[in-house]
Motif scaffolding. Sequence first.
Motif, mmCIF file in Angstrom:
data_model
loop_
_atom_site.group_PDB
_atom_site.id
_atom_site.type_symbol
_atom_site.label_atom_id
_atom_site.label_comp_id
_atom_site.label_asym_id
_atom_site.label_seq_id
_atom_site.Cartn_x
_atom_site.Cartn_y
_atom_site.Cartn_z
ATOM 1 N N VAL A 69 0.876 -1.170 0.000
ATOM 2 C CA VAL A 69 0.000 0.000 0.000
ATOM 3 C C VAL A 69 0.911 1.218 0.000
ATOM 4 O O VAL A 69 1.525 1.539 1.010
ATOM 5 N N GLN A 70 1.062 1.837 -1.161
ATOM 6 C CA GLN A 70 1.890 3.025 -1.332
ATOM 7 C C GLN A 70 3.262 2.869 -0.659
ATOM 8 O O GLN A 70 3.694 3.701 0.128
ATOM 9 N N GLY A 71 3.897 1.752 -0.984
ATOM 10 C CA GLY A 71 5.250 1.492 -0.499
ATOM 11 C C GLY A 71 5.333 0.756 0.820
ATOM 12 O O GLY A 71 6.421 0.384 1.249
ATOM 13 N N GLY A 107 6.750 -4.574 7.929
ATOM 14 C CA GLY A 107 5.473 -4.654 7.228
ATOM 15 C C GLY A 107 4.333 -4.491 8.225
ATOM 16 O O GLY A 107 4.548 -4.441 9.435
ATOM 17 N N ILE A 108 3.120 -4.416 7.700
ATOM 18 C CA ILE A 108 1.922 -4.292 8.521
ATOM 19 C C ILE A 108 1.096 -5.557 8.331
ATOM 20 O O ILE A 108 0.781 -5.937 7.199
ATOM 21 N N SER A 109 0.743 -6.201 9.443
ATOM 22 C CA SER A 109 -0.072 -7.411 9.432
ATOM 23 C C SER A 109 -1.372 -7.137 10.177
ATOM 24 O O SER A 109 -1.365 -6.425 11.179
ATOM 25 N N PHE A 110 -2.454 -7.738 9.696
ATOM 26 C CA PHE A 110 -3.724 -7.585 10.396
ATOM 27 C C PHE A 110 -4.693 -8.677 9.976
ATOM 28 O O PHE A 110 -4.416 -9.442 9.042
ATOM 29 N N LEU A 166 -8.410 0.269 3.961
ATOM 30 C CA LEU A 166 -7.271 1.196 3.952
ATOM 31 C C LEU A 166 -7.453 2.332 4.959
ATOM 32 O O LEU A 166 -6.477 2.818 5.521
ATOM 33 N N ASP A 167 -8.689 2.735 5.220
ATOM 34 C CA ASP A 167 -8.948 3.755 6.242
ATOM 35 C C ASP A 167 -8.475 3.264 7.619
ATOM 36 O O ASP A 167 -7.940 4.027 8.418
ATOM 37 N N TYR A 168 -8.673 1.983 7.878
ATOM 38 C CA TYR A 168 -8.301 1.410 9.173
ATOM 39 C C TYR A 168 -6.809 1.085 9.219
ATOM 40 O O TYR A 168 -6.195 1.147 10.277
ATOM 41 N N LEU A 169 -6.235 0.789 8.076
ATOM 42 C CA LEU A 169 -4.784 0.651 7.990
ATOM 43 C C LEU A 169 -4.133 1.986 8.367
ATOM 44 O O LEU A 169 -3.134 2.019 9.092
ATOM 45 N N GLN A 170 -4.713 3.086 7.910
ATOM 46 C CA GLN A 170 -4.185 4.404 8.267
ATOM 47 C C GLN A 170 -4.289 4.649 9.772
ATOM 48 O O GLN A 170 -3.351 5.165 10.385
#
Length: 178
Positions: A69-71, A107-110, A166-170
């Motif tokens: 997501v955008q890098g 990285g981001i995991s969820f 993506l809103d919640y990733l932010q």
Amino acid sequence: MGTWNSRGLRGSTLEDLINHTNEWYREKGLALIQKIPTPITPVRIDKEKRHITLAYFDKISTVDYIGAVQGIPVCFDAKECASITFPLQNIHEHQVEFMRQFEQQEGISFLLIYYTEEQKLYYMRFEELEYFWNRGKNGGRKSFRMEELNPDFFLQLNRLSRIPYLDYLQKDLDIRDT
């Protein structure tokens, strides 16, 4: 393609909606997320219908989705739960370990968890998953209840056939930056 509405998922599965959302994010240049197929070996095939009727898993899979997501490297798994209590046995140890290692690589995991009876979708940050996982491993509850979850991470669904994860990733990223 089914749509989200006040009565929950109708005519579609969570995976279909995530795939549709990922395609929309790709088209908009916001993210490139791919579904990771589970590797199987067919054992029996119905030649008339061209369907696999029996197969076994080649190897342990990791997560359902991976990409950027955008890098920012991102991986996540999608789960469904029929009650307000989510059993940790629905998540495999190798998945948690993969997500942990993914996080160690910045990285981001969820998880995206759809509570079918409540018709609610939840974005679970890896930190929260790890808390519940460790609690279960250390003799505590081997499940978690909806009321234990952060109310800020229940996704606000709209009538479009997209999941605004993506809103919640932010939100997740904002918490990490503080």
